[in-house]
Design an enzyme around this catalytic site. Sequence first.
Site, PDB file in Angstrom:
ATOM      1  CE1 TYR A  29      -3.425  -2.321  -0.135  1.00 14.42           C
ATOM      2  CE2 TYR A  29      -4.426  -1.526   2.159  1.00 14.42           C
ATOM      3  CZ  TYR A  29      -4.535  -2.198   1.133  1.00 14.42           C
ATOM      4  OH  TYR A  29      -5.721  -2.528   0.908  1.00 14.42           O
ATOM      5  N   GLY A  30       1.557   0.854   0.370  1.00 16.41           N
ATOM      6  CA  GLY A  30       2.974   2.190   0.922  1.00 16.41           C
ATOM      7  C   GLY A  30       3.490   3.107  -0.868  1.00 16.41           C
ATOM      8  CB  CYS A  51      -2.987  -0.959   7.207  1.00 22.80           C
ATOM      9  SG  CYS A  51      -2.113  -0.533   6.272  1.00 22.80           S
ATOM     10  CG  ASN A  52       0.423   3.220  11.674  1.00 21.12           C
ATOM     11  OD1 ASN A  52       0.426   4.048  11.854  1.00 21.12           O
ATOM     12  ND2 ASN A  52       0.873   1.474  11.451  1.00 21.12           N
ATOM     13  CB  THR A  53      -0.956   3.175   4.273  1.00 22.96           C
ATOM     14  OG1 THR A  53       0.939   2.920   5.209  1.00 22.96           O
ATOM     15  CG2 THR A  53      -0.631   3.672   3.462  1.00 22.96           C
ATOM     16  CB  CYS A  66       4.379  -0.024   8.687  1.00 24.90           C
ATOM     17  SG  CYS A  66       4.177  -0.894   8.186  1.00 24.90           S
ATOM     18  CG  HIS A 104       3.748  -5.134   6.937  1.00 22.76           C
ATOM     19  ND1 HIS A 104       2.976  -3.600   6.881  1.00 22.76           N
ATOM     20  CD2 HIS A 104       4.324  -6.328   6.730  1.00 22.76           C
ATOM     21  CE1 HIS A 104       2.170  -5.549   6.223  1.00 22.76           C
ATOM     22  NE2 HIS A 104       2.804  -6.236   5.975  1.00 22.76           N
TER      23      HIS A 104
END
Length: 268
Positions: free
Chosen positions: A46-47, A78-80, A192, A194
């Site tokens: 996504y980033g 998910c931050n994004t 993030c 991840h």
Amino acid sequence: MHAPTADAPILFFDSGLGGLTVLGPTRARLPTAPIVYAADYAGLPYGQKSEAELAARVPALLGRLVERYQPRLAVIACNTASTIALAHVRAALDLPIVGTVPAIKPAAALTKSGVIGVLGTEATVRQPYVDDLSARFASGKTVLRHGSPGLVTGAEAKLRGEQLDPAVIARAIAGLRDQPGGDAIDVIVLACTHFPLLADELQAAAGPGVLLIDGADGIARRIADLTQGQPWPTTATPGLAVFTRSADRPPPPLAALAPYGINRIETT
């Protein structure tokens, strides 16, 4: 909304496997909660996608997942996706939505040097949302940002049991350190979901004088608060992982997901 039944799941959504770092502490607080974990492998990473693309993709995909699994609550782990699409999702769906935002507020309270690093995806670190968080909670501090797409790929590889390229870790930390004032960073926000999967490697590269923080525990507390008083199964039920179909990225082995209480995988 009607009161949920005991078997109504919590839906966790991420581009990949990063949301497992949010699922873990949630499981610790709500051990019998039914879980559906959804990963958009067809859209990963996504980033490196545009804001417009994610603002359209995430609500549409979450809408289909909510219709299919009827969760009591959805977590955009998910931050994004959260910084870009959270408002769109909340407008589109009639259930509680918990987002994920960079832990800049606690970082500002913890820093002694006054210099904070924010390590995220390229999309997250350029968001006005991060500007706003910094202005509101880190006024008078220096907030340095770096976008590292390689860490997402590295985290996915690590969870699959594959070899991690140490240069990816070194480049991510150097991306913060090499900025003016970067040598004074004493707190790094893992912005993030991840990235906590690589916490040991990132800590080794950053050094013992740097604190790494993320927002997973705070999200788990929020989920517990929002579901307080709701019925849950008396015993834990096996979780389900759902992956959007990708031609070049198959779902991970079930053994990688089993520690998070997941024992079934579907593709859609």
